[in-house]
Design a protein around this motif. Structure first.
Motif, PDB file in Angstrom:
ATOM      1  N   THR A  31      75.613  55.876  13.739  1.00 14.79           N
ATOM      2  CA  THR A  31      76.606  56.797  14.269  1.00 14.79           C
ATOM      3  C   THR A  31      77.148  56.330  15.614  1.00 14.79           C
ATOM      4  O   THR A  31      78.337  56.511  15.913  1.00 14.79           O
ATOM      5  CB  THR A  31      76.004  58.210  14.406  1.00 14.79           C
ATOM      6  N   LEU A  32      76.284  55.735  16.427  1.00 17.39           N
ATOM      7  CA  LEU A  32      76.753  55.174  17.697  1.00 17.39           C
ATOM      8  C   LEU A  32      77.852  54.138  17.444  1.00 17.39           C
ATOM      9  O   LEU A  32      78.893  54.133  18.106  1.00 17.39           O
ATOM     10  CB  LEU A  32      75.590  54.532  18.455  1.00 17.39           C
ATOM     11  N   GLY A  33      77.603  53.251  16.481  1.00 15.52           N
ATOM     12  CA  GLY A  33      78.611  52.252  16.144  1.00 15.52           C
ATOM     13  C   GLY A  33      79.877  52.867  15.589  1.00 15.52           C
ATOM     14  O   GLY A  33      80.992  52.438  15.907  1.00 15.52           O
ATOM     15  N   THR A  34      79.714  53.900  14.758  1.00 13.10           N
ATOM     16  CA  THR A  34      80.880  54.558  14.165  1.00 13.10           C
ATOM     17  C   THR A  34      81.773  55.172  15.237  1.00 13.10           C
ATOM     18  O   THR A  34      83.007  55.062  15.175  1.00 13.10           O
ATOM     19  CB  THR A  34      80.428  55.634  13.171  1.00 13.10           C
ATOM     20  N   TRP A  35      81.160  55.822  16.232  1.00 13.45           N
ATOM     21  CA  TRP A  35      81.966  56.452  17.273  1.00 13.45           C
ATOM     22  C   TRP A  35      82.624  55.429  18.183  1.00 13.45           C
ATOM     23  O   TRP A  35      83.732  55.647  18.690  1.00 13.45           O
ATOM     24  CB  TRP A  35      81.131  57.454  18.076  1.00 13.45           C
ATOM     25  N   MET A  36      81.971  54.289  18.376  1.00 13.23           N
ATOM     26  CA  MET A  36      82.633  53.214  19.111  1.00 13.23           C
ATOM     27  C   MET A  36      83.903  52.787  18.371  1.00 13.23           C
ATOM     28  O   MET A  36      84.959  52.577  18.969  1.00 13.23           O
ATOM     29  CB  MET A  36      81.686  52.029  19.275  1.00 13.23           C
ATOM     30  N   GLU A  37      83.786  52.660  17.061  1.00 14.57           N
ATOM     31  CA  GLU A  37      84.946  52.270  16.262  1.00 14.57           C
ATOM     32  C   GLU A  37      86.028  53.347  16.285  1.00 14.57           C
ATOM     33  O   GLU A  37      87.215  53.038  16.402  1.00 14.57           O
ATOM     34  CB  GLU A  37      84.522  51.992  14.824  1.00 14.57           C
ATOM     35  N   LEU A  38      85.638  54.612  16.183  1.00 20.18           N
ATOM     36  CA  LEU A  38      86.628  55.686  16.162  1.00 20.18           C
ATOM     37  C   LEU A  38      87.413  55.759  17.460  1.00 20.18           C
ATOM     38  O   LEU A  38      88.638  55.969  17.453  1.00 20.18           O
ATOM     39  CB  LEU A  38      85.933  57.023  15.885  1.00 20.18           C
ATOM     40  N   VAL A  39      86.712  55.618  18.586  1.00 19.49           N
ATOM     41  CA  VAL A  39      87.415  55.634  19.871  1.00 19.49           C
ATOM     42  C   VAL A  39      88.371  54.447  19.964  1.00 19.49           C
ATOM     43  O   VAL A  39      89.518  54.584  20.392  1.00 19.49           O
ATOM     44  CB  VAL A  39      86.405  55.624  21.035  1.00 19.49           C
ATOM     45  N   ALA A 179      84.145  46.168  19.615  1.00 25.26           N
ATOM     46  CA  ALA A 179      83.734  47.515  19.190  1.00 25.26           C
ATOM     47  C   ALA A 179      83.557  47.559  17.676  1.00 25.26           C
ATOM     48  O   ALA A 179      82.590  48.137  17.160  1.00 25.26           O
ATOM     49  CB  ALA A 179      84.771  48.542  19.635  1.00 25.26           C
ATOM     50  N   PHE A 180      84.476  46.925  16.941  1.00 23.33           N
ATOM     51  CA  PHE A 180      84.375  46.890  15.484  1.00 23.33           C
ATOM     52  C   PHE A 180      83.152  46.063  15.040  1.00 23.33           C
ATOM     53  O   PHE A 180      82.490  46.411  14.059  1.00 23.33           O
ATOM     54  CB  PHE A 180      85.645  46.309  14.885  1.00 23.33           C
ATOM     55  N   LEU A 181      82.874  44.969  15.730  1.00 24.45           N
ATOM     56  CA  LEU A 181      81.728  44.126  15.371  1.00 24.45           C
ATOM     57  C   LEU A 181      80.411  44.854  15.575  1.00 24.45           C
ATOM     58  O   LEU A 181      79.508  44.787  14.730  1.00 24.45           O
ATOM     59  CB  LEU A 181      81.752  42.840  16.198  1.00 24.45           C
ATOM     60  N   ILE A 182      80.284  45.569  16.677  1.00 19.07           N
ATOM     61  CA  ILE A 182      79.045  46.316  16.939  1.00 19.07           C
ATOM     62  C   ILE A 182      78.841  47.385  15.875  1.00 19.07           C
ATOM     63  O   ILE A 182      77.715  47.629  15.418  1.00 19.07           O
ATOM     64  CB  ILE A 182      79.082  46.921  18.352  1.00 19.07           C
ATOM     65  N   ASN A 183      79.923  48.033  15.453  1.00 15.86           N
ATOM     66  CA  ASN A 183      79.799  49.017  14.379  1.00 15.86           C
ATOM     67  C   ASN A 183      79.307  48.365  13.091  1.00 15.86           C
ATOM     68  O   ASN A 183      78.473  48.930  12.374  1.00 15.86           O
ATOM     69  CB  ASN A 183      81.143  49.697  14.130  1.00 15.86           C
ATOM     70  N   THR A 184      79.786  47.160  12.799  1.00  9.69           N
ATOM     71  CA  THR A 184      79.339  46.441  11.607  1.00  9.69           C
ATOM     72  C   THR A 184      77.835  46.219  11.636  1.00  9.69           C
ATOM     73  O   THR A 184      77.122  46.475  10.660  1.00  9.69           O
ATOM     74  CB  THR A 184      80.059  45.080  11.509  1.00  9.69           C
ATOM     75  N   ILE A 185      77.332  45.760  12.772  1.00  8.92           N
ATOM     76  CA  ILE A 185      75.895  45.476  12.907  1.00  8.92           C
ATOM     77  C   ILE A 185      75.062  46.751  12.821  1.00  8.92           C
ATOM     78  O   ILE A 185      73.933  46.744  12.311  1.00  8.92           O
ATOM     79  CB  ILE A 185      75.641  44.743  14.237  1.00  8.92           C
ATOM     80  N   SER A 186      75.620  47.887  13.272  1.00 11.90           N
ATOM     81  CA  SER A 186      74.844  49.128  13.322  1.00 11.90           C
ATOM     82  C   SER A 186      74.423  49.632  11.941  1.00 11.90           C
ATOM     83  O   SER A 186      73.448  50.387  11.819  1.00 11.90           O
ATOM     84  CB  SER A 186      75.652  50.220  14.033  1.00 11.90           C
ATOM     85  N   PHE A 187      75.117  49.210  10.892  1.00 12.94           N
ATOM     86  CA  PHE A 187      74.750  49.661   9.552  1.00 12.94           C
ATOM     87  C   PHE A 187      73.399  49.096   9.105  1.00 12.94           C
ATOM     88  O   PHE A 187      72.778  49.626   8.183  1.00 12.94           O
ATOM     89  CB  PHE A 187      75.837  49.274   8.543  1.00 12.94           C
TER      90      PHE A 187
END
Length: 418
Positions: A31-39, A179-187
């Motif tokens: 979720t942390l990664g998802t919110w980074m992507e959403l912002v 931001a998009f890359l960090i979200n990818t890794i968070s999964f």
């Protein structure tokens, strides 16, 4: 404070179950990664187009696949091992996020591929979210369901608190691609949690039952139960008239309050703080007032507080009102979801969860698009404040015409344990 001591509090009793704890932490990291992507997406779209309607379009594209796929998700999940099903869907989400990061890194990100990837992401989310929500009901005993579902929402809002703050740092130093890359890794955290949580009950599809027959059985069950039907109706109202504030925070921050990316991140974080505060208090409030009366009071307050937020004259006023709105929104959605899940039979919990998500997503995507489009033409404040006051009028009408209705429906759910 240890998890064991924390789980003795009414709002945190779900943490007494190790499997729930593992999934909760894995989901939090994702979720942390998802919110980074959403912002990052909100700022990119707003700065690129300068129009609230485009933010509404992108949000709608992410949620529209749920119209078809969410009803199927429960029936599909009943045909496979649920952990394997969720692992495959999570891997699909990671691949889509990775494609978004790659396009941004190569400087090839435009609105067209962004819209396509949002549709694909919406497809995977539609197939995943109902099963995650229903797993909470499978893992936890009925008397702890309200705690678990409130903590699920708290998890999403903890991401809302820290994700935007991390996004502000990453966007300043590395840009949207990072931001998009960090979200990818968070999964990866979700995949690890699913591997560690242990066996989960398999689905319960009837022999020879087709997909659409399974969907129809879930729809009939929801229609025939007055509590589930009422909760779905309330969810549609909240989603269409109140929920758009979530996606339109960057628009209010940048265009109306004349702030910047830091302002948008701050407001998003404040909303999350309010929601997490409500999650901490939800169990205590439910035991003191009862789940039904708590839900009734929350729905009555949502409209006026949302209107106050949209009419905020300053960033400080917006922050205070958004804190309260975030708290009320969590209590409302958590209470409505608990009403749905608590009244559904074990056999149909995934399908009822899917219907709840369908109504929430459909109302939200339509509400964001319509309020954004009308806001560009008539003024964002006027349109969104009127929507909030319309919700208040509807909630007040239900309260006057059907006094105590939600309380009586909620009373059929298992009471919280002492």
């Amino acid at each position: 404070m240890s998890i064991r001591r924390l789980s003795s509090h009414p709002s945190f009793r779900a943490f007494s179950h190790p499997a729930y704890v593992k999934v909760w932490w894995g989901g939090l990291i994702s979720t942390l990664g998802t919110w980074m992507e959403l912002v990052a997406l909100g700022i990119y779209v707003t700065e690129t187009t300068g129009r609230a309607e485009w933010m509404g379009r992108i949000t709608a594209l992410a949620f529209l696949p749920s119209i078809v796929l969410v009803p199927l998700a429960g029936t599909l999940a009943d045909r496979f091992d649920r952990r394997a099903y969720l692992a495959v869907c999570t891997l699909g989400q990671a691949l889509i996020a990775g494609a978004l990061a790659a396009l941004a890194a190569m400087g090839q990100l435009t609105l067209t591929p962004l819209a396509i990837l949002c549709v694909l992401h919406g497809c995977m989310s539609a197939l995943t979210l109902p099963v995650f929500s229903a797993m909470t009901a499978v893992i936890l005993p009925p008397e702890q369901l309200h705690s678990g579902l409130s903590l699920d929402l708290a998890q999403a809002n903890l991401g809302r608190i820290f994700g935007p703050a991390l996004a502000a740092i990453v966007l300043t130093r590395g840009g949207v691609a990072w931001a998009f890359l960090i979200n990818t890794i968070s999964f990866v955290a979700v995949l690890v949690a699913l591997a560690w949580m242990g066996p989960v009950s398999r689905g319960s599809a009837r022999p020879g039952e087709g997909l659409w027959s399974g969907v129809k059985r879930g729809l009939l069950a929801a229609r025939e139960d007055v509590g589930i039907a009422a909760a779905l109706g309330g969810t549609l109202g909240v989603a269409a008239l109140i929920s758009p504030f979530i996606a339109l925070v960057p628009v209010l921050a940048l265009r109306v309050l004349h702030g910047d990316a830091a302002t948008a991140s701050l407001l998003t974080t404040v909303q999350g703080v309010g929601a997490v505060t409500a999650a901490v208090l939800a169990g205590t409030l439910a035991e003191r007032w009862g789940r039904g009366p708590l839900l009734e009071r929350t729905l009555l307050l949502l409209g006026p507080v949302a209107a106050a937020y949209w009419l905020s004259p300053t960033v400080a006023f917006a922050g205070v009102s958004l804190f309260i709105l975030g708290a009320l929104y969590l209590l409302a959605v958590g209470g409505l979801r608990t009403l749905c899940q608590g009244r559904a039979s074990a056999e149909l919990q995934v399908r009822v969860s899917g219907l709840f998500n369908l109504v929430l997503n459909l109302g939200y995507s339509g509400g964001v698009w319509l309020q954004g489009a009308l806001g560009d033409r008539l003024g964002l404040r006027a349109v969104t404040a009127c929507a909030a006051l319309l919700f208040f009028a509807l909630a007040l009408g239900v309260r006057v015409l059907l006094p105590g209705r939600l309380a009586s429906l909620e009373a059929r759910l298992p009471p919280p344990s002492a």
